[in-house]
Design an enzyme around this catalytic site. Structure first.
Site, mmCIF file in Angstrom:
data_model
loop_
_atom_site.group_PDB
_atom_site.id
_atom_site.type_symbol
_atom_site.label_atom_id
_atom_site.label_comp_id
_atom_site.label_asym_id
_atom_site.label_seq_id
_atom_site.Cartn_x
_atom_site.Cartn_y
_atom_site.Cartn_z
ATOM 1 N N GLU A 119 6.849 5.773 -6.617
ATOM 2 C CA GLU A 119 6.306 6.468 -5.448
ATOM 3 C C GLU A 119 7.317 7.382 -4.766
ATOM 4 O OE1 GLU A 119 3.665 5.286 -1.758
ATOM 5 O OE2 GLU A 119 3.971 3.560 -3.070
ATOM 6 N N LYS A 137 -5.023 6.581 0.625
ATOM 7 C CA LYS A 137 -6.306 6.861 1.279
ATOM 8 C C LYS A 137 -6.346 8.280 1.848
ATOM 9 C CE LYS A 137 -6.131 2.954 3.666
ATOM 10 N NZ LYS A 137 -5.259 2.103 2.838
ATOM 11 N N TYR A 214 -5.692 -7.165 10.386
ATOM 12 C CA TYR A 214 -5.836 -8.583 10.115
ATOM 13 C C TYR A 214 -7.327 -8.840 9.899
ATOM 14 C CZ TYR A 214 -5.020 -13.556 9.969
ATOM 15 O OH TYR A 214 -4.925 -14.854 9.535
ATOM 16 N N HIS A 222 2.852 -4.584 6.745
ATOM 17 C CA HIS A 222 2.854 -3.124 6.711
ATOM 18 C C HIS A 222 2.128 -2.574 7.936
ATOM 19 C CE1 HIS A 222 -0.713 -4.572 4.533
ATOM 20 N NE2 HIS A 222 -1.332 -3.487 4.961
#
Length: 290
Positions: A119, A137, A214, A222
């Protein structure tokens, strides 16, 4: 885990004609990356002869090997349920479930990301305690491998800005693990992440939403950075603003190990099945006790 993402957005295709008919294809290609670390590529392959308009668009996500959780996320939805997770439910059901995922090695890709072995083209910030990358995303981001970074500044796609900060420290799986000792790390992630976004993309800090999930998508702590216009992932039953998380920990060292947390789960997902079984067993035990 190895990952590839393929996308195509053709508006015009060409297909070859043979005796009695023909065919053509239009597809995209992607490289092998982590489940949260790929570049979107749009390629078209065509054969000459007769033009055919509007082949249609498609997205294909390939993960190998795919975990049970990843498979369940891709399955057709049976609906959702709200879970009121008490500390008892967390310690009895959810924490062992999280630990089983950590122990099975399905998160090994994260090490490659935080060590910048993969990455590299999406890396925005490499801090001693965390990295920040372009999140996959953010699908309309300029291709990182082929677009000079100076062209990212004020790019039209920044309306959909989505970046991801991942801590380098192991052992923090989710907000339930956060304590007062983590406050400096959280403050630094927010400050440096916002500064990097402003430098690279030209977006003011008050235009960026910084939050955690959550339940999270993967169990290594993260932080999400999104443009205010981009509402992906910030539903009230899942998102927690990082500034609120910091303040809660300042008030109470053990805030997130004590409180009830309400969130949405997909029906039929592994965790939802475990919670449902636990709840039914608990109800039956109460009936038997009477």
């Amino acid at each position: 885990a190895e990952y590839s993402y393929y996308a195509a957005r053709p508006t015009l295709g060409l297909c070859a004609l043979g005796n009695g008919g023909g065919g053509g294809s239009s597809s995209g290609g992607g490289g092998e990356k982590s489940p949260h670390a790929t570049a979107e590529e749009n390629n078209e392959s065509t054969n000459t002869n007769t033009a055919v308009s509007n082949f249609g668009s498609f997205d294909i996500e390939l993960i190998s090997p795919a975990s049970t959780y990843q498979i369940s996320r891709a399955m057709p939805s049976l609906g959702h349920v709200l879970i009121r997770e008490t500390p008892q439910l967390y310690n009895t059901v959810v924490k062992p479930y999280i630990q089983s995922i950590v122990d099975n090695g399905s998160l090994s890709w994260i090490k490659n990301v935080i060590e910048v072995k993969k990455e590299k083209e999406r890396l925005l910030l490499n801090h001693d305690d965390f990295v920040m990358n372009v999140d996959t995303k953010w699908r309309n981001h300029p291709p990182p491998l082929t677009t000079p970074r100076e062209e990212w500044y004020n790019h039209p796609s920044t309306v959909d800005l989505y970046c991801l900060g991942i801590v380098k420290q192991s052992g923090i799986t989710c907000i339930r693990d956060l304590r007062r000792e983590h406050i400096p790390l959280l403050i630094e992630m927010e400050k440096e992440g916002l500064a990097a976004i402003h430098t690279i993309y030209g977006i003011e800090m008050d235009q960026i939403r910084v939050f955690v999930h959550y339940q999270p998508q993967f169990y290594h702590f993260h932080v999400h950075f999104t443009r205010l216009e981009n509402e992906v992932g910030c539903a009230v039953e899942r998102g927690h603003l990082l500034s609120d998380v910091i303040q809660n920990l300042e008030f109470d060292e053990g805030y997130y190990c004590k409180r009830i947390i309400t969130y949405k789960l997909k029906k039929g997902s592994p965790l939802q099945n475990l919670v449902e079984t636990y709840s039914k067993d608990k109800e039956e035990a109460m009936v038997d006790a009477k």
